[in-house]
Design a protein around this motif. Structure first.
Motif: not given
Lengths: 339, 339
Positions: A63-73, A127-133, A147-151
């Motif tokens: 799709s030439s598309t990638i998803g950015l998952v952030i908590p709040d822009l 949005t990574a959490l330490i324990d992130h199933p 992952m950015v910022n956190r992992r």
DNA sequence: CTGAAAGCGCTAACAA
DNA sequence: TTGTTAGCGCTTTCAG
């Protein structure tokens, strides 16, 4: 006439659509007579042909598309990161689809579903959490991600994070250098890697520098937010009113401190010094300007995008993680302790 | 097995793919036996089927995607607007593709090309100039679009803009009420509707309130930026050092004033009062907290998205434009003039 | 080096 | 109410 199709180009150039396709795609252009290729390209330009990525995507399952998952822009930390991401995605022919999770796992899952439905080729997750199933599951499903910022902990996913330990060390050293002995830490949530890494670093630093190691000097905030920061500082002051300096888990928590200062008539840096983390925009305009640990926002984003593109093109390459160097920006919120 | 296709669902449910398609699409579900529909849906869920919008788009020539054209995501004005947009797009099944133009017409054109290449169904544009041939052309080409914040002149395109005139009037009235007679205006670029509308409103207001109407009290800034604001104020002070209040074209220009205050040792609001426009985040934390005209950011975005969805579903409906009401937020940057 | 043919996953006539 | 057929615009075997 609506946007011309490949067929139109092929017809106009007097070749088969397949040939036109090959001529137009740089990757397959070599398979075609240079002269023919030139002609096809010329005709395509003349007609104003633009390939339809949807059709291409259907065939190639890309799709030439990638998803950015952030908590709040709306959190000022993210826009520069997003810019950094798009700056490398765009030349690579990719577009970023941004979703906001509002830190709600429910919503996060739904949003990621949505992204996958849109056939994103990979995910950049802030949005990574330490324990992130969920992340662990996606990872085992082979979804390319960074992952950015956190992992998360214990999962082998590529990540770009600031060097939390070094940053906190800089902050504590700075305060110790000013003469502070009773330095507190308003830590971020223990569910995030940044929260725990910074807390651990703080404990090490105060110990190494022979500062007050009273555990009461650490308060863990519920969220990375102004309100939580304010609540945290209130709690801290009730226990240890003699504290002279605070290392905030991030800038928003530091801003919460400002609120409490105003509320209780505490002067900063006169009575209490504060250091933030992230160096989000406009901090230099605050009263007082906030001393903070600066991270290279755009660069974080750019690097994340690069890692992801790598992961997409070479799925089997082992996860590579990057720790970004940071620096202390000294402004007006820190000063030697009073008397 | 990778994500199941419609075929898989159909096979598993023992029906033809077309039937499965009808059953799964709420719009066409009525055409199918309720019992069959239920069964198909059940099977689909069981298999974890998710429709492939790319394939759907190829057939229907729709992408369920809309383009957001903004100057720079890093400008704090935009993230809340983007949130507002996505909040209404998402439930409607649309996604927003954000591009940054950096206020470069060249880049804007390229980015819009890119969006059109991605088959966006419409555009929400925050980069409008008063004279904007590209927008005019897109409009005549029938591309559904909505302007936010600013709008081009003389083109009948739907738009959501703040009520600039009313906002400036509020600001000037506030200052006049405090006793200011020599009020200046640092206007935004004359190439933008907001720039000229606010300037016009300013002129009217000072006239109606019997304030100093000296044209030297107006400086037009080159950009909506902190630097331009600083440059503008310097120019103003060189001409009229006796000015006691400034209405800035927007918050960033007002921030530029703060820089000059620091640089020249001017006290605000002691010597000069300032009013901003937009009420971007964190203004309340500045020194001094900035008095400003507040616009409903999220609502602007939400309304824009609604208008666009309308325009997409009913292309022939006449352009509707909305003027959003705003309010003055009085903080610490305004006070009665000294002496 | 180029053409023919098939098909990505889905929907929309048209038939039955 | 359901199945058949065709095709969206493109890429990709496979022949030639």
């Amino acid at each position: 006439m609506q946007t011309p199709t490949l067929r139109d180009v092929a017809d106009a150039a007097g070749v088969h659509p397949a040939t036109a396709s090959r001529a137009l795609n740089p990757a397959t252009r070599g398979l075609v007579n240079a002269e023919t290729a030139r002609r096809v390209i010329k005709v395509a330009e003349g007609l104003g042909y633009r390939p339809n990525p949807i059709a291409r995507g259907l065939k190639t399952a890309k799709s030439s598309t990638i998803g950015l998952v952030i908590p709040d822009l709306t959190n000022p930390l993210f826009p520069p990161i997003v810019r950094g991401i798009e700056d490398v995605l765009e030349p690579a022919g990719y577009s970023g689809l941004i979703v906001n999770t509002d830190n709600d796992p429910q919503r996060e899952q739904a949003q990621i579903e949505l992204l996958r439905g849109r056939q994103v080729e990979g995910l950049i997750v802030a949005t990574a959490l330490i324990d992130h199933p969920l992340m662990a599951r996606l990872h085992t499903e082979g979804v390319p991600m960074v992952m950015v910022n956190r992992r998360p902990d214990g999962v082998d996913i590529p990540s770009i994070t600031p060097d939390d330990a070094a940053g906190i060390e800089l902050a504590v050293q700075h305060l110790a250098g000013l003469g502070h002995a009773k330095v507190a830490h308003l830590a971020g949530p223990g569910t995030t890697s940044t929260g725990v890494a910074r807390l651990r670093a703080f404990r090490n630093a105060v110990r190494d520098l022979d500062l007050d190691t009273d555990p009461e000097l650490v308060v863990i905030c519920d969220h990375w937010s102004e309100d939580s920061g304010a609540a945290g500082l209130r709690r801290l002051l009730d226990r240890r009113p003699d504290v002279t300096a605070v290392v905030a888990g991030n800038d928003l928590i530091a801003l919460g401190c400002y609120d409490v200062f105003a509320e209780r008539g505490i002067s900063c840096p006169g009575e209490i010094s504060v250091v933030g983390f992230n160096d989000m925009p406009f901090l230099d305009k605050l009263a007082p300007p906030l001393t903070t640990v600066a991270i290279p926002h755009q660069q974080i984003g750019a690097e994340a995008a690069r890692l992801l593109l790598d992961a997409i093109s070479e799925p089997d390459r082992p996860a590579r993680s990057v720790l970004l160097p940071l620096s202390l920006v000294v402004r007006g919120s820190t000063a030697p302790p009073a008397g």
